[in-house]
Scaffold this motif. Structure first.
Motif, PDB file in Angstrom:
ATOM      1  N   VAL A  44      40.164  39.627  45.241  1.00 40.09           N
ATOM      2  CA  VAL A  44      41.604  39.396  45.378  1.00 40.09           C
ATOM      3  C   VAL A  44      41.993  38.176  44.541  1.00 40.09           C
ATOM      4  O   VAL A  44      42.944  38.224  43.749  1.00 40.09           O
ATOM      5  CB  VAL A  44      42.004  39.182  46.857  1.00 40.09           C
ATOM      6  CG1 VAL A  44      43.486  38.855  46.962  1.00 40.09           C
ATOM      7  CG2 VAL A  44      41.650  40.398  47.701  1.00 40.09           C
ATOM      8  N   HIS A  45      41.254  37.099  44.686  1.00 39.28           N
ATOM      9  CA  HIS A  45      41.557  35.857  43.959  1.00 39.28           C
ATOM     10  C   HIS A  45      41.424  36.037  42.450  1.00 39.28           C
ATOM     11  O   HIS A  45      42.217  35.489  41.682  1.00 39.28           O
ATOM     12  CB  HIS A  45      40.663  34.724  44.459  1.00 39.28           C
ATOM     13  CG  HIS A  45      40.758  34.513  45.934  1.00 39.28           C
ATOM     14  ND1 HIS A  45      41.957  34.262  46.591  1.00 39.28           N
ATOM     15  CD2 HIS A  45      39.816  34.544  46.898  1.00 39.28           C
ATOM     16  CE1 HIS A  45      41.736  34.141  47.885  1.00 39.28           C
ATOM     17  NE2 HIS A  45      40.449  34.312  48.107  1.00 39.28           N
ATOM     18  N   ALA A  46      40.436  36.809  42.035  1.00 38.74           N
ATOM     19  CA  ALA A  46      40.258  37.054  40.594  1.00 38.74           C
ATOM     20  C   ALA A  46      41.484  37.753  40.012  1.00 38.74           C
ATOM     21  O   ALA A  46      41.980  37.366  38.949  1.00 38.74           O
ATOM     22  CB  ALA A  46      38.998  37.879  40.346  1.00 38.74           C
ATOM     23  N   PHE A  47      41.987  38.772  40.693  1.00 34.39           N
ATOM     24  CA  PHE A  47      43.166  39.482  40.192  1.00 34.39           C
ATOM     25  C   PHE A  47      44.435  38.642  40.308  1.00 34.39           C
ATOM     26  O   PHE A  47      45.325  38.744  39.480  1.00 34.39           O
ATOM     27  CB  PHE A  47      43.322  40.844  40.865  1.00 34.39           C
ATOM     28  CG  PHE A  47      42.409  41.884  40.294  1.00 34.39           C
ATOM     29  CD1 PHE A  47      42.670  42.445  39.049  1.00 34.39           C
ATOM     30  CD2 PHE A  47      41.271  42.278  40.965  1.00 34.39           C
ATOM     31  CE1 PHE A  47      41.826  43.385  38.495  1.00 34.39           C
ATOM     32  CE2 PHE A  47      40.413  43.221  40.419  1.00 34.39           C
ATOM     33  CZ  PHE A  47      40.691  43.774  39.181  1.00 34.39           C
ATOM     34  N   GLU A  48      44.506  37.777  41.325  1.00 38.56           N
ATOM     35  CA  GLU A  48      45.665  36.887  41.467  1.00 38.56           C
ATOM     36  C   GLU A  48      45.779  35.928  40.287  1.00 38.56           C
ATOM     37  O   GLU A  48      46.868  35.431  40.010  1.00 38.56           O
ATOM     38  CB  GLU A  48      45.553  36.068  42.756  1.00 38.56           C
ATOM     39  CG  GLU A  48      45.924  36.838  43.982  1.00 38.56           C
ATOM     40  CD  GLU A  48      45.741  36.022  45.249  1.00 38.56           C
ATOM     41  OE1 GLU A  48      46.566  36.202  46.164  1.00 38.56           O
ATOM     42  OE2 GLU A  48      44.783  35.227  45.346  1.00 38.56           O
ATOM     43  N   SER A  49      44.685  35.688  39.593  1.00 38.00           N
ATOM     44  CA  SER A  49      44.758  34.814  38.422  1.00 38.00           C
ATOM     45  C   SER A  49      45.459  35.500  37.247  1.00 38.00           C
ATOM     46  O   SER A  49      45.874  34.845  36.295  1.00 38.00           O
ATOM     47  CB  SER A  49      43.353  34.363  38.002  1.00 38.00           C
ATOM     48  OG  SER A  49      42.629  35.438  37.427  1.00 38.00           O
ATOM     49  N   LEU A  50      45.620  36.831  37.330  1.00 35.21           N
ATOM     50  CA  LEU A  50      46.285  37.586  36.263  1.00 35.21           C
ATOM     51  C   LEU A  50      47.772  37.800  36.536  1.00 35.21           C
ATOM     52  O   LEU A  50      48.581  37.787  35.612  1.00 35.21           O
ATOM     53  CB  LEU A  50      45.614  38.948  36.086  1.00 35.21           C
ATOM     54  CG  LEU A  50      44.127  38.954  35.739  1.00 35.21           C
ATOM     55  CD1 LEU A  50      43.611  40.389  35.685  1.00 35.21           C
ATOM     56  CD2 LEU A  50      43.873  38.235  34.440  1.00 35.21           C
ATOM     57  N   ALA A  51      48.111  38.054  37.801  1.00 28.79           N
ATOM     58  CA  ALA A  51      49.503  38.353  38.183  1.00 28.79           C
ATOM     59  C   ALA A  51      49.584  38.352  39.707  1.00 28.79           C
ATOM     60  O   ALA A  51      48.549  38.473  40.377  1.00 28.79           O
ATOM     61  CB  ALA A  51      49.927  39.719  37.634  1.00 28.79           C
TER      62      ALA A  51
END
Length: 165
Positions: A44-51
């Motif tokens: 979740v955190h990894a994808f939150e870094s994109l958008a």
């Protein structure tokens, strides 16, 4: 509004990080929707870094992801109602289970996952969409994700690539 649609990332078991082709494809999206089977909260955190991100939990997700996202939801974006569900269960095809989950609701789009099979069809005026998997193609020839564009109309497209590094 451009929305990245992903599902079944199964990270870190199927990929150690977000594939570079997916990072490029999601660049500039307004939001990412994930249709479940993240498998670890760190994803979740990894994808939150994109958008900004929203989604639902899948059958391989733990309590932390289930608490944060739930197993089924309807969100409204750009005036359109989007139903989200992972689609796991028994009997029937995954797309049939996804459709039936929203049979008594009014939605414009249903986003689902679980099968890892890209799917795009309009059914009774509702766009039904599975992005496939960007990290676990199973028997599919290529990895995939989707982009949903919401403007005067709804447009959904699949994008494919061969290398998940």
């Amino acid at each position: 509004m451009r929305i990245g649609i992903i599902s079944d990332t199964h990270m870190p078991s199927r990929a150690k990080g977000i594939p570079q082709e997916l990072v490029k494809g999601l660049k500039g999206v307004d939001l990412i929707l994930h249709a479940g089977d993240w498998t670890k909260p760190e994803v979740v955190h990894a994808f939150e870094s994109l958008a900004p991100i929203d989604g639902v939990a899948g059958n391989n997700d733990g309590e932390e992801i289930i608490r944060r996202f739930g197993r089924k939801k309807i969100i409204t974006l750009a005036g359109y109602r989007i139903g989200m569900i992972h689609g796991d269960g028994v009997r029937k095809k995954t797309e049939e289970r996804a459709w039936e989950a929203f049979a008594d609701e009014t939605v414009d789009v249903i986003v689902f996952g679980h099968s890892h099979v890209p799917f795009l069809r309009k059914h009774q005026g509702v766009l039904v969409f599975n992005p496939g998997s960007p990290t676990d193609k199973r028997r599919q020839p290529r990895y995939s994700y989707g982009v949903l564009t919401l403007a005067n109309s709804i447009k959904a497209e699949h994008y494919y690539y061969d290398d998940k590094t």
